[in-house]
Design an enzyme around this catalytic site. Structure first.
Site, PDB file in Angstrom:
ATOM      1  N   CYS A 178       0.809  -1.225   0.000  1.00  0.00           N
ATOM      2  CA  CYS A 178       0.000   0.000   0.000  1.00  0.00           C
ATOM      3  C   CYS A 178       0.838   1.269   0.000  1.00  0.00           C
ATOM      4  O   CYS A 178       0.525   2.239  -0.693  1.00  0.00           O
ATOM      5  CB  CYS A 178      -0.922   0.007   1.213  1.00  0.00           C
ATOM      6  SG  CYS A 178      -1.757  -1.563   1.514  1.00  0.00           S
TER       7      CYS A 178
ATOM      8  N   CYS B 175      -2.550   3.072   3.392  1.00  0.00           N
ATOM      9  CA  CYS B 175      -3.339   2.006   4.009  1.00  0.00           C
ATOM     10  C   CYS B 175      -4.211   2.564   5.118  1.00  0.00           C
ATOM     11  O   CYS B 175      -3.923   3.591   5.718  1.00  0.00           O
ATOM     12  CB  CYS B 175      -2.440   0.888   4.509  1.00  0.00           C
ATOM     13  SG  CYS B 175      -3.331  -0.643   4.881  1.00  0.00           S
TER      14      CYS B 175
ATOM     15  N   SER C 249     -13.998  -5.048   7.518  1.00  0.00           N
ATOM     16  CA  SER C 249     -13.165  -4.511   6.454  1.00  0.00           C
ATOM     17  C   SER C 249     -14.041  -3.827   5.421  1.00  0.00           C
ATOM     18  O   SER C 249     -15.222  -4.180   5.244  1.00  0.00           O
ATOM     19  CB  SER C 249     -12.387  -5.648   5.796  1.00  0.00           C
ATOM     20  OG  SER C 249     -11.821  -5.234   4.579  1.00  0.00           O
TER      21      SER C 249
ATOM     22  N   CYS D  45      -5.570  -1.296  -1.569  1.00  0.00           N
ATOM     23  CA  CYS D  45      -6.499  -2.238  -2.199  1.00  0.00           C
ATOM     24  C   CYS D  45      -7.397  -1.540  -3.217  1.00  0.00           C
ATOM     25  O   CYS D  45      -7.832  -0.406  -3.021  1.00  0.00           O
ATOM     26  CB  CYS D  45      -7.333  -2.937  -1.139  1.00  0.00           C
ATOM     27  SG  CYS D  45      -6.345  -3.961  -0.022  1.00  0.00           S
TER      28      CYS D  45
END
Length: 581
Positions: free
Chosen positions: A64, A137, A485, A209
């Site tokens: 990240c 991140c 998450s 992500c």
């Protein structure tokens, strides 16, 4: 109190950065400090220039944040080219993806507080005129915003960018696909060779992500709060434009310092309401609720769960993004990014267009200047949303007196009643799912995973991914005092407050108890008579801390409940927050 030294309470004034540098330049007693600064390559002339702190969250333990050293060099170059002096410093980061379902996941939310504290300490220790924080991140983004709100220095946040999606068997894939393959693989429904092939393809390079998960959600929200230039955070980590954006941000930091564009000038209630609207319209991570509550607390802005529910109820999901949609961060940016999302919402009267940002532009001006890619399908019209219902709902009731967050995923209405399957921790629940003992209609209760009990409120991604991977995510409800998450989807209710570890009702649930979920009435109820619950008072007593020393123990001692952002609070704040039990 501000960095110019003005105080209304009679306390000693704090010298401004300029005053401190004037001492560096001429005061006899500053000779040792001058010697150290000259040893770093500064010249006497640099004492009269603006100084800018450049905080990075680079760490070599995850993809990240890997590009941040290079971006920091470009930010520093921009500062120098525009007449300032950069001072780079580093803090930490924790990878949620790599620590998931390990003891390390308990450190994730704790790291938000450590990062904010680290940036604050350096900024208070050195005479900076401005700050630039480079983040990626999940917890690094809100941490930087919290620190900027505390020190109230002119400052900016640059998200170093999401990664591109991978390609596997003719389709785009992200780490979400890998997570959702674990359940089938462990149940024998997916060959291990397929899992290994997928995991090698899903994450093709540096960046956070690739879907609308927590990192990308928070990158958008700090733009809307006014702490980042519009659209800068949408650009992917390995996009060739990113270094030039970093260079420009170095110059912008000096401009912000010259204009006295402090966070307190734009972190208003209207700014937070705009951020909530974007969180809902984008189908963003439920972690955004925790983080906006924590940032607002540092900014002195009153924000409550009811604000999220009120705004969610009127805001459709108009971004068709993973985890529950079709597209990824790259597609969002190409379609028009955060500015286009703002244009859609502002045109529908869902934003406060007068709210200003660090660049000097208002939200309304940013929306008006948005550029839409012809034929894009990612960011829809409010009248033709990707999902007609809201992204989230705030539930209260006998099981969650102080609130809980339901990830609606665009569902308009939902009622669900079923027997509780109680698990004292995430891992036992996961094993029950993969061994087939979870039945349709069950309400899975995972407790002991809240801010205090976890400690650190770990994410339940392993469980939610197993439910999706086995195709039963719409047949059971998951209720927890932990969190989820941004990758998670399904019928999931988290952030239950007060948590089990502080005596919340979740501690008194037993297997077979009926639990009722009613979204229309915003209710989450344990259907057990009050006298029976009173008889179970002993079930809620005697929480044993997992850690008795170190940072996790200190966090557990000071953590507020989820409805207060799970931030660190003074003892009296924590005691006043635990009102039920």
């Amino acid at each position: 109190m501000d960095r110019n030294g003005s105080r209304s309470d009679g306390a000693p004034a704090i010298p401004s950065a300029r005053q401190v540098r004037e001492e560096f330049a001429s005061a006899v007693w500053r000779a040792p400090a001058r010697s150290h600064l000259l040893a770093m390559g500064l010249s006497p002339d640099d004492f009269g220039k603006p100084w800018v702190g450049v905080a990075t969250t680079w760490i070599g333990t995850m993809p990240c944040n890997l590009t941040q050293r290079d971006l920091a060099a470009r930010v520093c170059g921009g500062i120098r080219s525009c007449g300032g002096v950069p001072f780079e410093f580093n803090t930490i980061a924790v990878s949620d993806g790599i620590t998931m379902r390990t003891e390390g996941m308990r450190t994730s939310l704790v790291s938000r507080e450590l990062i904010a504290d680290s940036i604050e300490v350096v900024a208070r220790a050195h005479p900076f005129d401005a700050l630039v924080c480079i983040v990626a991140c999940d917890k690094t983004v809100p941490a930087a915003a919290m620190a900027l709100a505390r020190v109230d220095l002119p400052g900016l946040i640059l998200h170093s960018g999401a990664m591109a999606p991978g390609r596997w068997r003719g389709r785009d894939v992200t780490v979400q696909d890998v997570w959702e393959a674990i359940g089938p693989a462990e149940a024998g429904a997916m060959p291990m060779r397929d899992l290994h092939e997928l995991e090698r393809a899903a994450c093709p390079g540096a960046g956070s992500c690739a879907g609308q998960y927590t990192a990308t959600t928070m990158g958008q929200l700090v733009e809307v709060l006014g702490l980042s230039p519009a659209g800068a955070n949408d650009v992917l980590a390995l996009d060739p434009r990113k270094p030039d954006i970093a260079q420009a941000i170095g110059c912008l930091a000096l401009d912000a310092a010259a204009r006295e564009a402090r966070p307190s000038t734009f972190l208003s209630r209207h700014a937070f309401e705009n951020a909530i609207a974007v969180l809902m319209a984008s189908g963003g991570s439920t972690n955004g609720v925790l983080h906006l509550l924590a940032i607002a607390r540092e900014a002195g802005v009153e924000l409550a769960l009811e604000d999220f529910d009120r705004i969610a109820a009127r805001t459709p999901v108009i971004a068709d993004l993973k985890p529950s949609g079709r597209f990824v961060a790259r597609d969002f940016e190409r379609a028009g990014g955060t500015p286009l999302l703002l244009r859609r919402l502002h045109g529908a009267g869902l934003l406060h267009g007068e709210a200003v940002t660090v660049t000097g532009a208002s939200i309304g001006e940013i929306a008006a200047a948005a550029v839409e890619r012809e034929g894009q399908e990612v960011i829809r019209d409010v009248e033709r949303p990707a999902k007609p219902g809201g992204a989230m709902a705030v539930l209260r009731g006998t099981l969650a007196p102080d609130g809980a967050i339901l990830k609606l995923g665009g569902r308009r209405a939902l009622t669900f009643r079923g027997p509780a399957r109680v698990f004292d921790g995430e891992w036992d629940c996961y094993e029950a799912i993969v061994d087939g003992s979870v039945r349709p209609g069950d309400v899975l209760v995972i407790r002991g995973e809240g801010p205090v009990g976890g400690p650190g409120m770990p994410e339940m991604l392993t469980v939610t991914s197993a439910l999706v991977g086995l195709g039963i995510d719409d047949q059971v409800v998951l209720v927890t005092d932990g969190r989820f998450s941004g990758v998670s989807r399904g019928l999931v209710i988290g952030h239950v407050a007060p948590e089990a570890a502080v005596g919340g009702p979740l501690a008194r649930v037993r297997d077979g108890d009926e639990i009722d979920v009613d979204v229309a009435d915003r209710r989450l109820d344990l259907l057990v008579p009050a006298d029976e619950l009173d008889a179970r008072a002993g079930d809620a007593a005697g929480h044993t801390p997992r850690y008795r020393r170190g940072v996790l123990a200190r966090y557990a001692e000071s953590a507020l409940q989820a409805d207060r952002g799970a931030a660190l609070g003074l003892r009296e704040e924590r005691d006043s927050a635990v009102r039920h039990g």
